[in-house]
Enzyme design. Structure first.
Site, PDB file in Angstrom:
ATOM      1  N   CYS A  84       0.909  -1.473  -0.080  1.00  0.00           N
ATOM      2  CA  CYS A  84      -0.039   0.242  -0.052  1.00  0.00           C
ATOM      3  C   CYS A  84       0.897   1.058   0.085  1.00  0.00           C
ATOM      4  CB  CYS A  84      -0.944   0.052   1.315  1.00  0.00           C
ATOM      5  SG  CYS A  84      -0.083   0.099   2.695  1.00  0.00           S
ATOM      6  N   CYS A  87       3.241   1.807   2.911  1.00  0.00           N
ATOM      7  CA  CYS A  87       4.553   0.936   2.628  1.00  0.00           C
ATOM      8  C   CYS A  87       5.473   1.955   1.824  1.00  0.00           C
ATOM      9  CB  CYS A  87       4.451  -0.440   1.864  1.00  0.00           C
ATOM     10  SG  CYS A  87       3.144  -1.405   2.652  1.00  0.00           S
ATOM     11  N   ASP A 495      11.982  29.313 -31.228  1.00  0.00           N
ATOM     12  CA  ASP A 495      13.180  29.611 -32.150  1.00  0.00           C
ATOM     13  C   ASP A 495      12.938  29.329 -33.356  1.00  0.00           C
ATOM     14  OD1 ASP A 495      16.006  30.042 -32.703  1.00  0.00           O
ATOM     15  OD2 ASP A 495      16.270  27.913 -33.069  1.00  0.00           O
ATOM     16  N   ASP A 691      16.496  24.513 -30.636  1.00  0.00           N
ATOM     17  CA  ASP A 691      17.076  23.376 -30.851  1.00  0.00           C
ATOM     18  C   ASP A 691      18.618  23.342 -30.774  1.00  0.00           C
ATOM     19  OD1 ASP A 691      17.313  24.972 -33.045  1.00  0.00           O
ATOM     20  OD2 ASP A 691      17.915  23.080 -34.603  1.00  0.00           O
ATOM     21  N   ASP A 695      20.255  28.328 -27.895  1.00  0.00           N
ATOM     22  CA  ASP A 695      18.795  28.605 -27.060  1.00  0.00           C
ATOM     23  C   ASP A 695      18.898  27.722 -25.768  1.00  0.00           C
ATOM     24  OD1 ASP A 695      17.204  29.143 -29.360  1.00  0.00           O
ATOM     25  OD2 ASP A 695      17.498  27.069 -30.309  1.00  0.00           O
TER      26      ASP A 695
END
Length: 834
Positions: A84, A87, A495, A691, A695
């Site tokens: 549970c 636990c 970008d 990318d 950036d």
């Protein structure tokens, strides 16, 4: 002084190379709350600290914030024998308390411990021993091929659970029938006792064993509640069967509740069985990813083709791939060509053509061709392995919304035990002649109906399904917090190069005025010798041509190139090159040049010494999906901005083609991060998609950072989400998925809380004084079992929801749309190649 020595922590340092560095770290530790003593040893590359509990995590964070590293180990370790959410809290607290552990987090739904520790102070085996002493276990990977796998253990446990559930149901059914309809048959109580005893003592023994383990460590979990609830009903019934005169002498009837005790165990086992099966489906996406790699592959050793297991492949092996086979490792094609289905990694359905020198990835499927490739990344280095690792880490992470549920689950069981004791006391004192009997049963019912599992499963199951669903669509999400945050985004910065556009120049238009075949051949030779970056785009467009004896080749700075062939001079470059050499521009070419320049395309003029032969337009093409993605986002009320280092004219053309209403041109990397901060100061939740290395600063500053999968490694390291295919339409899909996931989490938490808020008072008998209603313990057991199952099934609904990026799906928050005006900040352009 003794206490300080006992709590001394040694932190191995990275990047501390001088006294100055050591002094910086020492001053940082001095300011860290909770540290009572500190010392930095430059020669030993370590820091020695002592202090309060939890000080290690603070010290490590301080050192890392200062720009230095700490030599630590991070692992995701499967946890066994948890039953549970309580636990999970117990395991988490046990591991966190160990010396040398920096952080520990247990995901109950995934049954995984995410731990970071100092290897000089503690090892994984020590952590396992501590967890074992607390009543649980960890599954540590071993290199022994004969060792039992985690999958085998789960399969065996599920089969054992299945057998126990069936046996418990078979034995409980007659007990229920006798208890409900045939209580007056001879020896009814004894028959029910005989049938219910195996249910309690064998099929339910794990509840009692685990409850005892918890009691020894002064803790409690769901097993404690089940053991107490069914145990009280069983022992009370045995007593009344053996000593019925005890109640008769007091003018009362001694009721038995064997059916309640047996059915409680049966329903809990059934609930666990259904929960395990449903939870297995929540990680189906990860299992699918793991199943993509083949077990064996064919390699070329000398002149022989040998089939070897995946684990034996080495870098630089030549791997043979036949039609229909899965690719085993990452590498570069050395011979042959074929179409490769990469949909399982990128989410793109169209197969990709691969030829010599192209890269292929593990887990993708070859179509009809055959080829050979050189293995370059094997084992954990492959892109597939990295994706699997990222998905595992993300599924094991915790969302901020889960913190409240975890705190409640941590104190839930003791509170429920307190409520059950109070229930018994109230019934015993105010329940009349049957107060003690009914009080015991009400006490058992309260213990049984309470369910911390539903609370513990509410968030992680939804997160597991959501992140797995994203991975199937080619969207990698690093952690649960990012998935939760994405739903709040109301401003997206894109970008230009590589994000909105393809990221590399291509010839988009061409006009040939005279002898196209000859013009192509001569232009190819000129561009082949040119060092201009756009020459590659022209060569790709022209294809190939035979050798021509060019002479007197000359590169003219800022204009282009020229050379001689068979006594005639040829030119390739900008318009100024032609005009300076007295070459007139025909009207047709002038008109095309004006049109293409207005579209922000770079022009390449080609001529001989008498006339213009051809005109080519080059541009970084806008991706087909960019305009659709921008429209989806804007229709959903999300403001879309474009930032680029390119000139204003090119930026305006790209913005016009994609429908972006606000953009900035000639922006430096630092300017991108500043613009993110500006939007955040205006109260916006900002997502940034890029990318490139330029950036990375803006990505780190944004609330939600998204990297394009074909971009730089730095961008992908910084970003919290990665779009493998670099398709912008995946961004609205990710935002939709985030909103669906968070909505599912809220539904789960709502029902988990409501279930307990309503169920526990009903079990205690709050309605009894009003209408005589008292909840049957059997019904309580069924309700408790179904509450966990319902939460998991609700999370699984995410798997079948469409994440289309449709504006209707996205616009669930009230977000103001963009103003209609287009704003730009720079107005200067050069469209010709110089």
């Amino acid at each position: 002084m003794k206490d300080v020595k006992e709590s001394l922590i040694q932190i191995p340092l990275e990047g501390v190379e001088s006294e100055h560095c050591a002094l910086i770290v020492d001053k940082g530790l001095q300011k860290t709350e909770g540290i009572t003593s500190h010392k930095v040893e430059l020669n030993n590359r370590r820091a020695l600290i002592s202090g309060d509990s939890g000080v290690l995590a603070k010290a490590v964070q301080t050192i890392r914030d200062l720009g230095y590293g700490v030599n630590s180990v991070k692992k995701n370790i499967p946890v066994l024998q948890m039953t549970c959410a309580s636990c999970a809290a117990n395991v988490e607290n046990t591991v966190r308390a160990l010396p040398g552990v920096i952080s520990a987090s247990v995901n109950y739904a995934a049954a995984v411990l995410s731990v970071e520790y100092l290897p000089n102070m503690i090892q994984a085996a020590d952590i396992r021993q501590a967890v074992y002493n607390a009543g649980y276990d960890l599954f540590l990977e071993t290199e022994d091929p004969e060792a039992e796998s985690l999958e085998d253990i789960h399969r065996k446990n599920f089969r054992r659970l299945q057998q126990k559930t069936i046996l418990a149901a078979v034995l409980s059914l007659p007990v229920v029938i006798i208890g409900m309809f045939f209580m007056n048959i001879p020896y009814a109580n004894h028959i029910m006792w005989v049938l219910s005893t195996p249910v309690i003592a064998w099929t339910g023994k794990d509840f009692f064993i685990n409850a005892w383990k918890q009691a020894r460590h002064r803790s409690a979990n769901m097993d404690t509640l089940v053991a107490l609830g069914s145990g009280i009903a069983y022992i009370f019934s045995v007593f009344n069967t053996l000593y019925p005169q005890y109640w008769m002498q007091r003018g009362l009837h001694g009721h038995v509740y064997f059916e309640a005790a047996a059915v409680i165990i049966t329903f809990i086992l059934l609930g666990k069985l259904l929960e395990e099966r449903a939870r297995g489906n929540t990680s189906a996406a990860l299992k699918n990813l793991m199943g993509l790699q083949p077990k064996t592959l064919t390699v070329l050793r000398g002149e022989q083709e040998i089939q070897i297991p995946l684990g034996e492949v080495q870098k630089n092996d030549i791997v043979l791939v036949r039609p229909g086979e899965k690719i085993a490792v990452d590498g570069t094609v050395t011979s042959g060509n074929s179409y490769i289905d990469e949909s399982m990694l990128s989410g793109e359905p169209v197969p990709v053509f691969k030829k010599e020198n192209d890269t292929v990835f593990a887990g993708t499927i070859n179509q009809k061709g055959s080829f050979r490739f050189r293995a370059e990344k094997v084992g954990s280095e492959t892109m597939l392995a990295q994706i699997i690792r990222m998905v595992q880490d993300a599924q094991g992470s915790k969302a901020p919304v889960q913190k409240l549920a975890d705190r409640i689950a941590g104190i839930f069981v003791p509170v429920v035990i307190g409520i059950s004791l109070l229930t018994f006391a109230v019934w015993a004192l105010a329940g009349g002649e049957n107060g003690v009997s009914q009080g015991l049963i009400a006490m058992a019912t309260v213990l049984v109906i309470a369910c911390p599992c539903a609370l513990g499963l509410a968030t992680p199951t939804a997160i597991m399904v959501g992140i797995g669903k994203a991975a199937e669509k080619g969207i990698l999400i690093k952690d649960a917090e990012s998935l939760e945050s994405a739903r709040k985004v109301n401003a997206l910065i894109l970008d230009k190069t590589g994000t909105i556009t393809e990221g590399h120049p291509e010839v988009t238009d061409a006009l040939f005025l005279h002898d196209e075949n000859q013009s192509r051949q001569v232009l190819f030779q000129l561009e082949k010798r040119s060092e201009h970056p756009l020459a590659e785009a022209v060569l790709r467009y022209l294809g190939s041509a035979g050798q021509l004896p060019l002479t007197h080749f000359e590169s003219i700075s800022g204009q282009g190139v020229k050379a001689q062939l068979e006594g005639r001079t040829w030119f390739a470059g900008n318009k100024k090159l032609l005009l300076d050499n007295g070459i007139s521009i025909p009207a047709e070419a002038e008109a095309k040049a004006t049109q293409w320049s207005s579209e922000a395309k770079t022009l390449v003029w080609f001529a001989d010494e008498e006339k213009v032969r051809a005109l080519l337009a080059i541009a970084d093409q806008v991706k087909e999906s960019s305009a659709r993605a921008v429209k989806h986002l804007q229709d959903a009320g999300i403001e879309v901005y474009m930032l680029t280092g390119d000139n204003a004219h090119t930026a305006a053309a790209v913005a016009a083609r994609t429908g972006i209403k606000q953009y900035r041109a000639e922006v430096l990397p630092a300017g991108k991060a500043d613009f993110v901060k500006q939007l955040q100061r205006e109260g916006k939740i900002v997502a940034m998609a890029g990318d490139g290395i330029n950036d990375s600063t803006a990505l780190a500053q944004a609330d939600v950072s998204i990297a394009m999968g074909r971009g730089s490694d730095i961008a992908m390291d910084v970003a919290k989400m990665t779009i493998i295919s670099s398709d912008l339409e995946k961004i609205p899909q990710a935002l939709v998925l985030s909103r669906h996931t968070v909505a599912t989490i809220r539904q789960n938490l709502f029902w988990a809380f409501i279930y307990n808020i309503i169920g526990i008072p009903l079990a205690a008998g709050i309605l009894y004084p009003l209408n005589g209603f008292l909840l049957n313990p059997m019904i309580a057991g069924a309700a408790m079992a179904l509450s966990s199952v319902s939460v998991v099934l609700n999370s699984l609904r995410l798997k079948w929801k469409k994440q289309t990026g449709n504006p209707v799906n996205l616009s669930t928050d009230d977000v103001t749309g963009m103003p209609p005006d287009r704003t730009n900040f720079v107005s200067q352009n050069k469209t010709e190649r110089t």
